[in-house]
Design an enzyme around this catalytic site. Structure first.
Site, PDB file in Angstrom:
ATOM      1  N   PHE B 126       0.834  -1.195   0.000  1.00 32.60           N
ATOM      2  CA  PHE B 126       0.000   0.000   0.000  1.00 32.60           C
ATOM      3  C   PHE B 126       0.878   1.258   0.000  1.00 32.60           C
ATOM      4  O   PHE B 126       1.785   1.389   0.792  1.00 32.60           O
ATOM      5  CB  PHE B 126      -0.923  -0.008   1.228  1.00 32.60           C
ATOM      6  CG  PHE B 126      -1.775   1.233   1.320  1.00 32.60           C
ATOM      7  CD1 PHE B 126      -2.712   1.524   0.327  1.00 32.60           C
ATOM      8  CD2 PHE B 126      -1.626   2.119   2.366  1.00 32.60           C
ATOM      9  CE1 PHE B 126      -3.486   2.677   0.392  1.00 32.60           C
ATOM     10  CE2 PHE B 126      -2.399   3.275   2.440  1.00 32.60           C
ATOM     11  CZ  PHE B 126      -3.329   3.553   1.445  1.00 32.60           C
ATOM     12  N   GLN B 127       0.598   2.151  -0.910  1.00 32.11           N
ATOM     13  CA  GLN B 127       1.341   3.410  -1.074  1.00 32.11           C
ATOM     14  C   GLN B 127       2.822   3.194  -1.322  1.00 32.11           C
ATOM     15  O   GLN B 127       3.658   3.973  -0.883  1.00 32.11           O
ATOM     16  CB  GLN B 127       1.115   4.335   0.131  1.00 32.11           C
ATOM     17  CG  GLN B 127      -0.343   4.798   0.206  1.00 32.11           C
ATOM     18  CD  GLN B 127      -0.563   5.964   1.127  1.00 32.11           C
ATOM     19  OE1 GLN B 127       0.101   6.085   2.157  1.00 32.11           O
ATOM     20  NE2 GLN B 127      -1.515   6.824   0.779  1.00 32.11           N
ATOM     21  N   LYS B 176       9.662   2.946   6.567  1.00 33.43           N
ATOM     22  CA  LYS B 176       9.063   3.178   7.878  1.00 33.43           C
ATOM     23  C   LYS B 176       9.814   2.446   8.998  1.00 33.43           C
ATOM     24  O   LYS B 176       9.995   2.973  10.092  1.00 33.43           O
ATOM     25  CB  LYS B 176       7.602   2.732   7.854  1.00 33.43           C
ATOM     26  CG  LYS B 176       6.818   3.213   9.056  1.00 33.43           C
ATOM     27  CD  LYS B 176       5.313   3.042   8.863  1.00 33.43           C
ATOM     28  CE  LYS B 176       4.553   3.656  10.031  1.00 33.43           C
ATOM     29  NZ  LYS B 176       3.096   3.567   9.856  1.00 33.43           N
ATOM     30  N   MET B 486      -0.350  33.345 -22.072  1.00 37.37           N
ATOM     31  CA  MET B 486       0.803  33.076 -22.926  1.00 37.37           C
ATOM     32  C   MET B 486       0.427  32.127 -24.051  1.00 37.37           C
ATOM     33  O   MET B 486       0.885  32.275 -25.192  1.00 37.37           O
ATOM     34  CB  MET B 486       1.953  32.501 -22.093  1.00 37.37           C
ATOM     35  CG  MET B 486       3.245  32.343 -22.858  1.00 37.37           C
ATOM     36  SD  MET B 486       3.800  33.898 -23.568  1.00 37.37           S
ATOM     37  CE  MET B 486       4.905  34.497 -22.291  1.00 37.37           C
TER      38      MET B 486
HETATM   39  C1  LIG Z   1       1.985  23.127 -15.088  1.00 32.93           C
HETATM   40  C2  LIG Z   1       1.941  23.764 -16.420  1.00 32.93           C
HETATM   41  N1  LIG Z   1       0.965  23.422 -17.306  1.00 32.93           N
HETATM   42  C3  LIG Z   1       0.909  24.005 -18.518  1.00 32.93           C
HETATM   43  C4  LIG Z   1       1.828  24.942 -18.892  1.00 32.93           C
HETATM   44  C5  LIG Z   1       1.774  25.570 -20.271  1.00 32.93           C
HETATM   45  N2  LIG Z   1       1.512  27.014 -20.149  1.00 32.93           N
HETATM   46  C6  LIG Z   1       2.497  27.930 -20.194  1.00 32.93           C
HETATM   47  S1  LIG Z   1       1.957  29.480 -19.907  1.00 32.93           S
HETATM   48  C7  LIG Z   1       0.371  28.954 -19.762  1.00 32.93           C
HETATM   49  C8  LIG Z   1      -0.725  29.919 -19.470  1.00 32.93           C
HETATM   50  C9  LIG Z   1      -0.527  30.608 -18.184  1.00 32.93           C
HETATM   51  O1  LIG Z   1      -1.696  31.272 -17.841  1.00 32.93           O
HETATM   52  P1  LIG Z   1      -1.756  32.250 -16.625  1.00 32.93           P
HETATM   53  O2  LIG Z   1      -1.183  31.628 -15.411  1.00 32.93           O
HETATM   54  O3  LIG Z   1      -3.143  32.785 -16.501  1.00 32.93           O
HETATM   55  O4  LIG Z   1      -0.731  33.404 -17.021  1.00 32.93           O
HETATM   56  P2  LIG Z   1      -0.797  34.450 -18.224  1.00 32.93           P
HETATM   57  O5  LIG Z   1      -0.002  33.886 -19.339  1.00 32.93           O
HETATM   58  O6  LIG Z   1      -2.235  34.658 -18.586  1.00 32.93           O
HETATM   59  O7  LIG Z   1      -0.162  35.653 -17.645  1.00 32.93           O
HETATM   60  C10 LIG Z   1       0.289  27.565 -19.946  1.00 32.93           C
HETATM   61  C11 LIG Z   1      -0.968  26.794 -19.902  1.00 32.93           C
HETATM   62  C12 LIG Z   1       2.833  25.249 -17.951  1.00 32.93           C
HETATM   63  N3  LIG Z   1       3.808  26.128 -18.223  1.00 32.93           N
HETATM   64  N4  LIG Z   1       2.849  24.679 -16.734  1.00 32.93           N
END
Ligand SMILES: Cc1ncc(C[n+]2csc(CCOP(=O)(O)OP(=O)(O)O)c2C)c(N)n1
Lengths: 188, 581
Positions: B126-127, B176, B486
């Site tokens: 488990f785990q 553990k 982005m």
């Molecule tokens: C954990 C993770 N999932 C997906 C991405 C791909 N990704 C890069 S920037 C982004 C959008 C970020 O959105 P937000 O936090 O609202 O920032 P903004 O760009 O709008 O300032 C994504 C989905 C990532 N960098 N990290």
């Protein structure tokens, strides 16, 4: 200082004019001294996968000092790639020393076994070939023989070439192991 | 399993105690006073020891990923290893993102994971997860401690490895039974045969570097996270200022060189300044200090610093000539090496860089970072500029990942090292809030702010509980565009405006979310309220969350499109950009 040099790098990050020759791929034999501890083989193998380096062969066993194992790893790549492989291997904590034996005077051996189809008519010929290669017949069945050969890679390949006409059924190879010749030690 | 006690008893300090106690004792010997984690079955014996321990402050997090990021934040601002802890299985796998993040950005971090008892390992108990196997490629080293007698030495070794040479995480996987069994073992001599980082640069290479610098006409210093880690900021400043050499930094290098100095070109790369990217393309000597020539910094390799000879200073030999060939490689600690180069430069002439600096000045005039307050919508750059105005120079800025991160890099002025906490190499959305928590605990006397994205914030929002419980005083500004901004920008520019799964119209009211957690929340929509709201939030003694609703179509410029050369940047304002070359 550099006003009329060509303004380009190769994808390898080297400036074009700094590489007059084409990069060629070479086989390198790396001798890697590691701590004899669980998980080390997995670290080394994982590193090759993670960094997209190819292993041609890998042989590993304990050294004269049971605290250490020596891995002989054969890799093919251009010089910068092999240098990267060596540097990356060195980043692993249980890796004690990495040496590239290619340019050294080293003794290289591998052990191979080959199972060949051997009809009664061919059997004598096959045994003669084995003898020429100073290989041993280690098993003989009704229609097959198993030959054990050791030597450098070229010798093993040559033996296989000779036997191919009779029908090679199975082969197994240990992979290369290497040591530096003479007084020098492999780690120097 | 314990060694015979007869002789050992005589030795001072030897006493029987549980493996878990030996573990905590080891942490204290390493000076650990703060750690982050979540309990669970396999790690309970260690928590039991912490229960009445008075020296180590354990901060319970909302998620193990949060624990890793908090440890990262703590490490970045203090320079001391961050420590996080989790149970086996899901606890350990939740550490993975933060470990990978810390590995990419070279942060010293110790992660302790519980493991099923040794006699059950391999049985899919488990785990049970093969934590050592899972974390092997994203750590500097890891240990499965199979014998309680090994605890003291292993803890010592782990701290030594994570914090020396090029820092990177080390995992301790602790079954553990190892925690529960007793041992009288104490730490011995440190002995790691296969590991000996090289701190001193080779004198011949130092001389060569000095010679190249003296002869250069268009030298450029490119400093990165390695310079921050090795505390080389004073040496980098001296090298630049004594010799009139301009300085650009990588994302991770922000703060190494004061951005308000005339020799600063700020950040280079994908969202670097136009002038930094022109300079790196035209320079004849590039002095890379603690950088790894990441693709977001170099753009297309073929056109990166194509006219330059490269001096590369790095403590990790495997970084040298990995991406960019180094003409003068110097393996060593950046602080020592740059200090030695400064020493060598005292006997030499400074390069004559007057006309080079003139050219750079022209570029500064020609390619300034710009934005326009054009409609009713709030501009993210303005919010960040105001935040910069209202906070002291040594303010620590944390971020999530996305457009807001790049605006934070561009529009806040960094003047000190260890004041910038972000996820560079891995680009981990959600790192912002937990890093802020770790940063505040590491630097309680400094102002700490976080510039986060709406999408990023949502990924680790549960850590508001932690912030409220710990009564942490920081201000987090969500640059809220109701988009994965982005991604939206890339879709607009490179995917024919096909906005696949990037809009977030149903986001909650983040100000209300904050209040529900027991923090304070503000919603900020109008430019004229920016100063007041920021002031109020900064003033408030506790976690403040500002939900700043910004122009959803604002893009980050300048921008070097992925796969282009650094000199092919797009300048622009708002959503409009135009190619320079
Ligand atoms: C954990 C993770 N999932 C997906 C991405 C791909 N990704 C890069 S920037 C982004 C959008 C970020 O959105 P937000 O936090 O609202 O920032 P903004 O760009 O709008 O300032 C994504 C989905 C990532 N960098 N990290």
């Amino acid at each position: 200082m550099s006003t009329d040099t060509p303004a380009r790098r190769l994808p390898t990050g080297v400036r074009e004019e700094e590489v007059p020759r084409a990069v060629d791929e070479n086989e390198h034999t790396l001798s890697v001294l590691v701590e004899n501890k669980p998980g080390v083989l997995s670290r080394v193998a994982g590193l090759f996968t993670r960094r997209s380096f190819n292993i041609d062969s890998l042989a590993v066993g304990e050294t004269e000092n049971p605290d250490y194992s020596r891995m002989t790893i054969v890799v093919t790549g251009d010089d910068p790639t092999v240098e990267q492989v060596m540097k990356q291997l060195n980043t692993l904590i249980p890796v004690i020393k990495v040496s590239n034996l290619t340019d050294d005077e080293s003794v290289d051996r591998e052990l191979a076994m080959v199972k060949v189809a051997a009809s009664p008519e061919d059997r004598n010929e096959i045994m003669q070939i084995a003898e020429t290669f100073r290989a041993d017949i280690v098993d003989m069945g009704r229609d097959t023989v198993v030959i054990e050969a050791s030597g450098d890679t070229e010798k093993v390949e040559a033996l296989f070439d000779m036997l191919r006409q009779y029908g090679i059924k199975e082969t197994v190879r240990t992979g290369r192991i290497s040591l530096v010749r003479g007084e020098k030690s492999t780690e120097d | 399993m314990s060694k015979s006690t007869s002789d050992a008893d005589a030795e001072e300090g030897r006493r029987e105690r549980k493996g878990a106690e030996a573990l905590v004792e080891g942490l204290k010997q390493e000076g650990v006073d703060t750690m982050f984690g979540i309990t669970g079955g396999a790690i309970m014996p260690v928590y039991d020891v912490l229960y009445d321990d008075e020296d180590v402050d354990h901060v319970m997090m909302g998620h193990e990923q949060g624990a890793t990021h908090a440890a990262e934040g703590y490490n970045t601002v203090t320079g001391r290893p961050g420590v996080c802890m989790a149970t086996s299985g899901p606890g350990a796998t939740n550490l993975v993102t933060g470990l990978a993040d810390a590995d990419m950005d070279s942060r010293a971090l110790i992660a302790i994971a519980g493991q099923v008892p040794t006699d059950m390992i391999g049985n899919d108990a488990f785990q049970e997860t093969d934590t050592r196997g899972v974390t092997m490629p994203i750590t500097k080293h890891n240990y499965l401690i199979k014998d309680e007698d090994d605890v003291p030495d292993t803890v010592q070794e782990a701290f030594y490895i994570t914090s020396t040479g090029r820092p990177s995480p080390v995992v301790l996987d602790v079954p553990k039974d190892v925690s529960k069994n007793t041992t009288d073992a104490v730490r011995g001599e440190l002995d790691v045969e296969g590991y000996s980082p090289n701190y001193e640069g080779h004198p011949r290479q130092i001389e060569k570097a000095a010679e190249k610098i003296e002869e250069a006409e268009k030298p450029l210093i490119f400093a990165g996270g390695g310079a921050v880690i090795s505390e080389a900021s004073p040496e980098v400043r001296e090298l630049a200022m004594e010799n009139d050499i301009p300085v650009t930094t990588s994302l991770m290098g922000l703060g190494v060189f004061p951005e308000d100095h005339e020799l600063s070109l700020e950040m280079l790369g994908m969202h670097g300044t136009g002038y930094a990217n022109r300079a790196v393309t035209e320079c004849d000597l590039l002095v890379g200090i603690g950088v790894r020539f990441d693709d977001r910094a170099t753009g297309k390799i073929e056109s990166f610093a194509p006219k330059a000879e490269v001096i590369h200073v790095d403590i990790d030999p495997s970084e040298i000539s990995k991406n960019i060939h180094a003409n003068v490689p110097i393996v060593g600690d950046a602080k020592n090496v740059v200090g030695d180069i400064n020493e060598a430069m005292r006997d030499r002439d400074s390069p004559d860089t007057e006309s080079w600096l003139d050219t750079i000045d022209d570029w500064k005039q020609k390619y300034p970072n710009e934005y326009e307050q054009d409609g009713d919508d709030l501009k993210p750059q303005y919010v960040i500029e105001q935040l910069d105005e209202l906070t002291p120079d040594d303010t620590i800025v944390c971020t999530g990942v996305g457009q807001h991160q790049m605006w934070a890099a561009q529009w806040y002025t960094y003047t000190e090292p260890r004041t910038w906490v972000t996820s560079g190499g891995l680009g981990t959305m959600g790192c912002g809030l937990p890093m802020t928590i770790g940063a505040k605990l590491g630097a309680p006397d400094q102002e700490v702010v976080c510039i986060d994205g709406d999408g990023s914030f949502l990924m680790t929002v549960q850590e508001l509980t932690t912030a409220v419980r710990e009564e942490l005083d920081f201000t987090l500004v969500i640059i809220n565009n109701y988009y994965m901004g982005m991604v939206r920008q890339w879709q607009e520019l490179f995917h024919d405006e096909r906005y696949a799964e990037s809009d977030l119209p149903h986001l909650p009211r983040f100000d209300e979310i904050a209040e529900a957690f027991g923090a304070r929340g503000w919603r900020l929509e109008d430019e004229e309220d920016v100063e007041d709201v920021l002031e109020e939030a900064l003033e408030y003694d506790g976690p403040s969350v500002i939900d700043a609703i910004i122009d959803p179509y604002e893009n980050v410029f300048p921008m070097v499109p992925a796969g282009s050369g650094n000199d092919e940047f797009i300048m622009g304002k708002g959503s409009q950009g135009s190619r320079i070359s």
